[in-house]
Design an enzyme around this catalytic site. Structure first.
Site, PDB file in Angstrom:
ATOM      1  N   GLU A 283       0.902  -1.058  -0.103  1.00  0.00           N
ATOM      2  CA  GLU A 283      -0.106  -0.295  -0.112  1.00  0.00           C
ATOM      3  C   GLU A 283       0.721   1.137  -0.462  1.00  0.00           C
ATOM      4  O   GLU A 283       1.963   1.491   1.074  1.00  0.00           O
ATOM      5  CB  GLU A 283      -1.334   0.137   1.152  1.00  0.00           C
ATOM      6  CG  GLU A 283      -1.535   1.015   1.291  1.00  0.00           C
ATOM      7  CD  GLU A 283      -2.679   1.335   2.444  1.00  0.00           C
ATOM      8  OE1 GLU A 283      -3.594   1.351   2.648  1.00  0.00           O
ATOM      9  OE2 GLU A 283      -2.428  -0.036   3.821  1.00  0.00           O
TER      10      GLU A 283
ATOM     11  N   LYS B  47      -9.985   2.888  -2.128  1.00  0.00           N
ATOM     12  CA  LYS B  47      -9.844   2.304  -1.020  1.00  0.00           C
ATOM     13  C   LYS B  47     -11.259   2.716  -0.616  1.00  0.00           C
ATOM     14  O   LYS B  47     -11.414   4.060  -0.479  1.00  0.00           O
ATOM     15  CB  LYS B  47      -8.152   2.400  -0.392  1.00  0.00           C
ATOM     16  CG  LYS B  47      -8.397   1.577   0.856  1.00  0.00           C
ATOM     17  CD  LYS B  47      -7.495   2.306   1.784  1.00  0.00           C
ATOM     18  CE  LYS B  47      -7.376   1.809   3.302  1.00  0.00           C
ATOM     19  NZ  LYS B  47      -6.506   2.260   3.815  1.00  0.00           N
TER      20      LYS B  47
ATOM     21  N   CYS C 184      -5.450  -2.978   2.948  1.00  0.00           N
ATOM     22  CA  CYS C 184      -5.389  -2.721   4.151  1.00  0.00           C
ATOM     23  C   CYS C 184      -6.623  -3.270   4.651  1.00  0.00           C
ATOM     24  O   CYS C 184      -7.643  -4.011   5.250  1.00  0.00           O
ATOM     25  CB  CYS C 184      -4.698  -1.890   4.144  1.00  0.00           C
ATOM     26  SG  CYS C 184      -3.613  -1.224   5.978  1.00  0.00           S
TER      27      CYS C 184
END
Length: 272
Positions: A55, A122, A156
């Site tokens: 990430e 995200k 994540c």
């Protein structure tokens, strides 16, 4: 789900994923790209392999100049494209990018010819790390088709939301790729969540994490891994920098689903 098409496309076809894990230097784009190149040389991928980067691999969460880091995205994407095409590999990783909403944490996948085949912003921003204030959230989940394989993309904190991985599974994914910067204090959660997401959706999950200190005092946990459709660990790194190569056979995923058909026993009418 798209099992029939998947069976035909992936018969007797194996895939190899290379995970790169390093201590990302905040705001040091060139330094991070050189480190990725060094680890890629160490991993020595073959033609048509897939490379997974952490990430925010180009800059880290460099909040003091996040817009400036997003301004480097064209150069970073050109670097990814050149590396992918010169080595004939696919590349996937998350980096800061700008759009009309602001800065997004975007996970981009390029094929072995250096062409972008998909990107994912995200969806679940982590409030305790200041992401909610710094980034615009994504609005949709993304799965892409690559060499007959349906690939889902997550970043994540998304791992903590089982609905996300399940939706990708129901859209035909047999592989989910995860880019992360997960703290060492909770790295056991990272490892467990990767295994559970793979197990409950009967697919392969490959997840790469950063390691070392991130510039703010936070220590990241490493322990990047690839997990098979029964939750088995196919390969794992330790807490330090390194590269990991894992081969998997999509036909084994289909076999797990045939032998233990839990997905076909779902009852969505009672879940809402």
């Amino acid at each position: 789900m798209r099992n029939d098409r998947a069976k035909m496309a992936m018969k007797n076809r194996k895939f190899k994923i290379h995970i790169l894990q390093w201590t990302i230097q905040p705001g040091q784009v060139d330094r991070n790209l050189r480190k990725a190149e060094s680890l890629l040389d160490r991993s020595n991928p073959d033609k048509d392999d897939l490379i997974l980067l952490p990430e925010m691999f180009s800059s880290g969460f460099y909040y003091s100049d996040l817009k400036g880091m997003a301004g480097e995205s064209d150069r970073v994407l050109a670097w990814m494209s050149g590396l992918a095409s010169s080595r004939s590999v696919a590349m996937v990783g998350s980096l800061p990018m700008s759009d009309n909403r602001g800065v997004v944490n975007s996970m981009v996948m390029l094929d072995e010819e250096g062409r972008t085949v998909g990107s994912y912003d995200k969806v679940h921003l982590f409030p305790l790390a200041g992401e909610v204030e710094a980034f615009s959230e994504g609005t949709r989940l993304v799965a892409v088709d690559w060499k007959g394989l349906r690939v889902g993309l997550l970043i994540c904190f998304d791992l903590r939301f089982p609905e996300a991985a399940r939706k990708l599974c129901l859209e035909g994914a047999q592989l989910i790729l995860v880019s992360a910067q997960w703290p060492a204090a909770r790295v056991d959660h990272f490892r467990d969540l990767v295994r559970v997401r793979a197990m409950e959706n009967q697919l392969v999950v490959a997840a790469t994490n950063s390691c070392g200190e991130d510039g703010s005092g936070l220590v990241l946990g490493g322990r990047s891994l690839v997990t098979g459709p029964s939750g088995e660990v196919l390969g794992e790194l330790n807490e330090g920098e390194g590269a990991l190569a894992v081969e998997f056979d999509p036909e084994k995923t289909l076999k797990v689903r045939r032998d233990f058909p839990v997905l076909s026993l779902r009852r969505p009418e009672v879940y809402e």
